[in-house]
Design a protein around this motif. Structure first.
Motif, PDB file in Angstrom:
ATOM      1  N   VAL A 107       7.875  81.593  19.612  1.00  0.00           N
ATOM      2  CA  VAL A 107       7.688  82.295  20.990  1.00  0.00           C
ATOM      3  C   VAL A 107       7.615  83.651  21.227  1.00  0.00           C
ATOM      4  O   VAL A 107       8.704  84.280  20.839  1.00  0.00           O
ATOM      5  CB  VAL A 107       8.728  81.616  21.947  1.00  0.00           C
ATOM      6  N   ILE A 108       6.543  84.097  21.742  1.00  0.00           N
ATOM      7  CA  ILE A 108       6.432  85.642  21.895  1.00  0.00           C
ATOM      8  C   ILE A 108       6.602  85.914  23.450  1.00  0.00           C
ATOM      9  O   ILE A 108       5.823  85.725  24.200  1.00  0.00           O
ATOM     10  CB  ILE A 108       5.128  86.306  21.426  1.00  0.00           C
ATOM     11  N   GLY A 109       7.641  86.801  23.716  1.00  0.00           N
ATOM     12  CA  GLY A 109       7.778  87.099  24.958  1.00  0.00           C
ATOM     13  C   GLY A 109       8.237  88.690  25.428  1.00  0.00           C
ATOM     14  O   GLY A 109       7.884  89.538  24.613  1.00  0.00           O
ATOM     15  N   LEU A 183      10.388  86.655  19.601  1.00  0.00           N
ATOM     16  CA  LEU A 183      10.160  88.227  19.732  1.00  0.00           C
ATOM     17  C   LEU A 183      10.291  88.378  21.407  1.00  0.00           C
ATOM     18  O   LEU A 183       9.516  87.578  21.991  1.00  0.00           O
ATOM     19  CB  LEU A 183       8.813  88.064  19.101  1.00  0.00           C
ATOM     20  N   LEU A 184      10.927  89.385  21.338  1.00  0.00           N
ATOM     21  CA  LEU A 184      10.801  89.959  22.934  1.00  0.00           C
ATOM     22  C   LEU A 184      10.231  91.418  22.730  1.00  0.00           C
ATOM     23  O   LEU A 184      10.783  92.227  21.751  1.00  0.00           O
ATOM     24  CB  LEU A 184      12.082  90.124  23.710  1.00  0.00           C
ATOM     25  N   ASN A 221      12.028  94.741  20.067  1.00  0.00           N
ATOM     26  CA  ASN A 221      11.745  95.986  20.238  1.00  0.00           C
ATOM     27  C   ASN A 221      13.088  97.135  20.626  1.00  0.00           C
ATOM     28  O   ASN A 221      13.484  96.880  21.688  1.00  0.00           O
ATOM     29  CB  ASN A 221      10.779  96.354  21.195  1.00  0.00           C
ATOM     30  N   ALA A 222      13.598  97.543  19.625  1.00  0.00           N
ATOM     31  CA  ALA A 222      14.733  98.311  19.515  1.00  0.00           C
ATOM     32  C   ALA A 222      14.678  99.354  20.621  1.00  0.00           C
ATOM     33  O   ALA A 222      15.797 100.214  20.827  1.00  0.00           O
ATOM     34  CB  ALA A 222      15.629  98.421  18.373  1.00  0.00           C
ATOM     35  N   TRP A 282       6.456  91.335  11.547  1.00  0.00           N
ATOM     36  CA  TRP A 282       7.870  90.785  11.343  1.00  0.00           C
ATOM     37  C   TRP A 282       7.706  89.216  11.465  1.00  0.00           C
ATOM     38  O   TRP A 282       7.800  88.376  10.716  1.00  0.00           O
ATOM     39  CB  TRP A 282       8.786  91.335  12.187  1.00  0.00           C
ATOM     40  N   ILE A 283       6.878  88.983  12.582  1.00  0.00           N
ATOM     41  CA  ILE A 283       6.644  87.429  12.893  1.00  0.00           C
ATOM     42  C   ILE A 283       5.901  86.968  11.814  1.00  0.00           C
ATOM     43  O   ILE A 283       6.038  85.739  11.196  1.00  0.00           O
ATOM     44  CB  ILE A 283       6.187  87.106  14.306  1.00  0.00           C
TER      45      ILE A 283
END
Length: 451
Positions: A107-109, A183-184, A221-222, A282-283
């Motif tokens: 899931v990509i958010g 992922l966010l 995303n840091a 990364w995904i």
């Protein structure tokens, strides 16, 4: 299965209907209006309703499931009949979860970039002939549908939207997917009609992180401080994997991504898109694609529809359109254009079209959003404000919000078009940002002014 769609004409709904039809399900649907491309796509599959409107007689005990779209209201006659019969009623995300509960859910958010990141992942998978199920919010080159469901594929890639699930389910869609891999991309306040405060909006992302399956992972995303705080504070037993914008350079209008094998020319540009690319990498690696294979595939990715999409290019000028409408997206997209075309005059035109952007209180969030543009133009339609039943936004409020003395503001579609088509675009880069169409602008006609 026999499935009926209430509001089948929606962008997401009609794609899900087609995906189930392709899977061999018996699919019916209703809607009070359906426009292209939904109309043509449904018609090609024999799924277009014979007549527009709501028909309770279509709702019978023979239905295995009813899927309810956001366009329907809580008092919809077909919904009321389904409730009366005790039928199983799913929201769009609920049904997707039901179809994928035995798969690995990716899931990509995030407030911005989720469509682009999802598109990048699917492009890479498609390039390497890796078959996955998916749901994405834009039409992709090389894909004829935006939703694919099978019985056999191990992975499903889902774009995780934070907007509401259905008229009778007020939970954000991405709360329902229970990802194994997540992922966010960032948190930037949006949808203020649903989430009236920033804290309320951030809370939705906390719930999402806590919904990740135990032992799963979150790539994040840091560089986004609000997101970093949310992920690092979560006590969910998951792997937390930060990512950052990779090194890149821009030379003669071409973006070069630094890789272990040297600089790689890529089609997309802008710091935000390079950041999206890092997340997608990364995904893809989590899904079994190694780094070298990712780079080979991503070099050919041209972007998702309406996301920094090139309309046309002339000898000295170029024009793009972009879906950007929230302050963070507008700023990132405008900055990307100037970085890519530093020697051209960047003319950025923003339409204030969404509920949030037309709200007088929210307007101040746009401070500095157009600063990277050499020429900044804002268009909004007072008619759109009335339709959304908001208080009228004044010319002065917009000028004050953007804090730019030379801001050009239009409220009449014809005046905006007259301005656009009267300009000399020699050595200029035109950027049209909107989730609408500037009161009826045909984007194809823009080609005539780009030399």
């Amino acid at each position: 299965m026999n499935v009926h769609f209430i509001a089948i004409g929606g962008a997401a709904m009609h794609n899900l209907a087609i995906a189930l039809h392709n899977k061999g399900y018996q699919v019916t649907g209703s809607d009070d209006e359906i426009f292209d491309p939904s109309k043509s796509r449904l018609e090609s599959k024999g799924l277009l309703p014979e007549a527009y409107g709501w028909f309770p007689e279509k709702i019978t005990a023979d239905l295995d499931a009813v899927v309810l779209g956001m366009h329907a209201k809580a008092d919809n006659p077909e919904l009321l009949k389904a409730q009366e019969l005790g039928l199983k009623i799913y929201s769009y995300p609920e049904f997707l979860y039901e179809q994928s509960k035995h798969k690995t859910r990716v899931v990509i958010g995030g407030s911005h970039g989720k469509t682009t990141i999802t598109s990048m992942i699917l492009h890479v998978m498609n390039y390497h002939d890796i078959d996955v199920d998916f749901m994405v919010g834009a039409q992709l080159e090389g894909f004829d549908v935006m939703v694919k469901l099978t019985d056999d594929n191990d992975f499903i890639v889902l774009e995780g939207d934070e907007y509401l699930s259905s008229p009778i389910d007020r939970r954000p869609k991405f709360h329902l997917y229970q990802p194994n891999i997540a992922l966010l991309s960032g948190i930037a306040w949006d949808h203020i009609n649903v989430f009236p405060t920033f804290d309320n909006y951030v809370e939705q992302f906390k719930i999402f992180v806590d919904s990740i399956v135990k032992g799963g992972s979150i790539s994040y995303n840091a560089e986004d401080e609000a997101l970093k705080r949310v992920v690092e504070a979560s006590e969910n037993t998951i792997r937390k994997l930060p990512y950052y914008t990779p090194e890149y350079t821009v030379e003669d209008g071409e973006t070069l991504l630094e890789t272990p094998e040297g600089p790689l020319p890529i089609e997309v540009f802008g710091k935000h898109n390079l950041n999206n690319l890092a997340g997608a990498k990364w995904i893809c690696q989590h899904m079994g694609v190694d780094e070298d294979d990712f780079y080979e595939a991503i070099a050919t990715f041209k972007g998702a529809s309406k996301r920094l999409e090139k309309i046309t290019e002339g000898k000295t000028s170029v024009a793009y359109k972009d879906f950007a409408h929230s302050p963070s997206k507008v700023s990132a997209t405008t900055t990307a254009m100037k970085e890519q075309y530093p020697d051209k005059t960047v003319v950025a035109c923003l339409e204030l079209h969404t509920y949030s952007s037309l709200n007088a209180e929210f307007l101040k969030e746009y401070k500095g959003a157009l600063d990277a543009a050499d020429v900044a133009v804002v268009f909004y339609s007072p008619h759109a404000v009335k339709i959304k039943q908001l208080e009228e936004v004044t010319h002065q409020q917009i000028a004050d919000a953007f804090e730019r003395d030379d801001l050009i503001i239009y409220t009449d579609p014809e005046s905006f078009k007259d301005y656009l088509f009267s300009q000399d675009f020699t050595n200029k880069a035109l950027l049209l940002m909107s989730s609408g169409n500037y009161g009826g602008l045909d984007f194809n006609t823009v080609k005539s002014i780009i030399k």
